[in-house]
Design an enzyme around this catalytic site. Structure first.
Site, PDB file in Angstrom:
ATOM      1  N   ASN A  98       0.828  -1.210   0.000  1.00  0.00           N
ATOM      2  CA  ASN A  98       0.000   0.000   0.000  1.00  0.00           C
ATOM      3  C   ASN A  98       0.859   1.255   0.000  1.00  0.00           C
ATOM      4  OD1 ASN A  98      -2.914  -0.326  -0.113  1.00  0.00           O
ATOM      5  ND2 ASN A  98      -2.705  -1.555   1.751  1.00  0.00           N
ATOM      6  N   ARG A 117       4.189   3.512  24.853  1.00  0.00           N
ATOM      7  CA  ARG A 117       3.713   3.871  23.514  1.00  0.00           C
ATOM      8  C   ARG A 117       3.913   5.365  23.246  1.00  0.00           C
ATOM      9  NH1 ARG A 117      -1.971   4.129  21.728  1.00  0.00           N
ATOM     10  NH2 ARG A 117      -2.485   3.684  23.895  1.00  0.00           N
ATOM     11  N   ARG A 169       0.727  -0.354  14.599  1.00  0.00           N
ATOM     12  CA  ARG A 169       0.851   0.270  15.911  1.00  0.00           C
ATOM     13  C   ARG A 169      -0.406   1.097  16.167  1.00  0.00           C
ATOM     14  NH1 ARG A 169       4.350  -0.829  19.626  1.00  0.00           N
ATOM     15  NH2 ARG A 169       4.458   1.342  20.260  1.00  0.00           N
ATOM     16  N   ASN A 197      -6.148   6.274   7.532  1.00  0.00           N
ATOM     17  CA  ASN A 197      -5.814   4.846   7.554  1.00  0.00           C
ATOM     18  C   ASN A 197      -6.679   4.087   6.551  1.00  0.00           C
ATOM     19  OD1 ASN A 197      -4.577   2.441   8.547  1.00  0.00           O
ATOM     20  ND2 ASN A 197      -6.384   2.026   9.780  1.00  0.00           N
ATOM     21  N   HIS A 248      -8.389   0.187   5.960  1.00  0.00           N
ATOM     22  CA  HIS A 248      -8.739  -1.013   6.730  1.00  0.00           C
ATOM     23  C   HIS A 248      -9.423  -2.022   5.822  1.00  0.00           C
ATOM     24  CE1 HIS A 248      -9.492  -3.224  10.419  1.00  0.00           C
ATOM     25  NE2 HIS A 248     -10.710  -3.473   9.968  1.00  0.00           N
ATOM     26  N   ASP A 296     -10.126   2.032  14.699  1.00  0.00           N
ATOM     27  CA  ASP A 296     -10.890   1.853  13.459  1.00  0.00           C
ATOM     28  C   ASP A 296     -12.285   2.468  13.531  1.00  0.00           C
ATOM     29  OD1 ASP A 296      -8.753   0.462  12.324  1.00  0.00           O
ATOM     30  OD2 ASP A 296      -9.467  -1.457  13.070  1.00  0.00           O
ATOM     31  N   GLU A 349      -6.138  -5.570  -4.107  1.00  0.00           N
ATOM     32  CA  GLU A 349      -6.359  -4.895  -5.398  1.00  0.00           C
ATOM     33  C   GLU A 349      -7.230  -3.648  -5.208  1.00  0.00           C
ATOM     34  OE1 GLU A 349      -9.094  -3.936  -8.432  1.00  0.00           O
ATOM     35  OE2 GLU A 349      -9.580  -5.948  -7.746  1.00  0.00           O
TER      36      GLU A 349
END
Length: 203
Positions: free
Chosen positions: A19, A73, A99, A113, A115, A151, A178
């Site tokens: 990606n 973190r 992460r 992001n 997903h 998410d 894809e």
């Protein structure tokens, strides 16, 4: 006459880097009447990531810092931010970055992001496997803004597909990737177009 806005993007990855490569090829050097894009750096936390080789082949600078030397973190994220700071990124793109970002990072950076499921279904790191093993006849990909809940940020774009009964896990995953490689750059361009338009209207 208004000058064209230049956006600087950084890409974070932890593994294969497909990606990351798709984003870089589609977006670095992009130019329109409203804005242009530069990707001066990619970053990984994994010394073994194959994406490092991809970055080398692309000719883009790749910074590496393993998280394993940090107990907290937040401490690691502060170190990453220090690495990224000289490049003055407008947006950070996560491309298989394994992460969970701390509030410190999210307060300092706009983050997007990708997903491999139709959110809000199948959140977390095992989304492809869980989606494949489910009884659902459709699967897909989501691009979303990142917030402090896993998410769960505002969705930017989604694309679904109907699965074939004969597909093995490898075929299912190949279809996911894809779509990712095609959808993610388009979603980023959508965000930058909207951001650019808002800035123009406010000036």
């Amino acid at each position: 006459m208004l000058s064209v806005r230049k956006y600087r993007l950084v890409i974070l990855f932890s593994g294969n880097g497909s990606n990351m490569e798709a984003l870089f090829k589609a977006l670095n050097g992009f130019s329109s009447k409203d804005f242009s894009i530069e990707i001066p750096i990619v970053f990984t936390n994994n010394p073994q990531a194959y994406g490092i080789k991809r970055a080398e082949n692309l000719g883009v600078r790749c910074e590496l810092l393993s998280h394993r030397g940090f107990s907290e973190r937040e401490e690691f994220d502060c170190a990453v931010l220090e690495i990224l700071k000289p490049y003055q990124p407008d947006f950070c793109l996560l491309a298989g970055y394994m992460r969970i970002l701390s509030p410190i990072f999210l307060e300092s950076m706009r983050v997007i992001n990708i997903h491999p499921s139709i959110l809000p279904l199948f959140k977390g790191a095992n989304a492809i496997q869980e989606s494949f093993e489910s009884d659902m006849q459709v699967a897909g990909v989501s691009v979303h803004h990142v917030n402090q809940e896993l998410d769960s940020g505002k969705i930017i774009a989604q694309e679904a597909f109907c699965r074939e009964d004969s597909w093995q896990r490898e075929e299912f995953e190949a279809k996911i990737h894809e779509i990712e490689h095609r959808l993610y750059p388009k979603a980023v361009l959508k965000v930058l177009q909207e951001h650019s338009s808002i800035n123009i209207k406010s000036t």
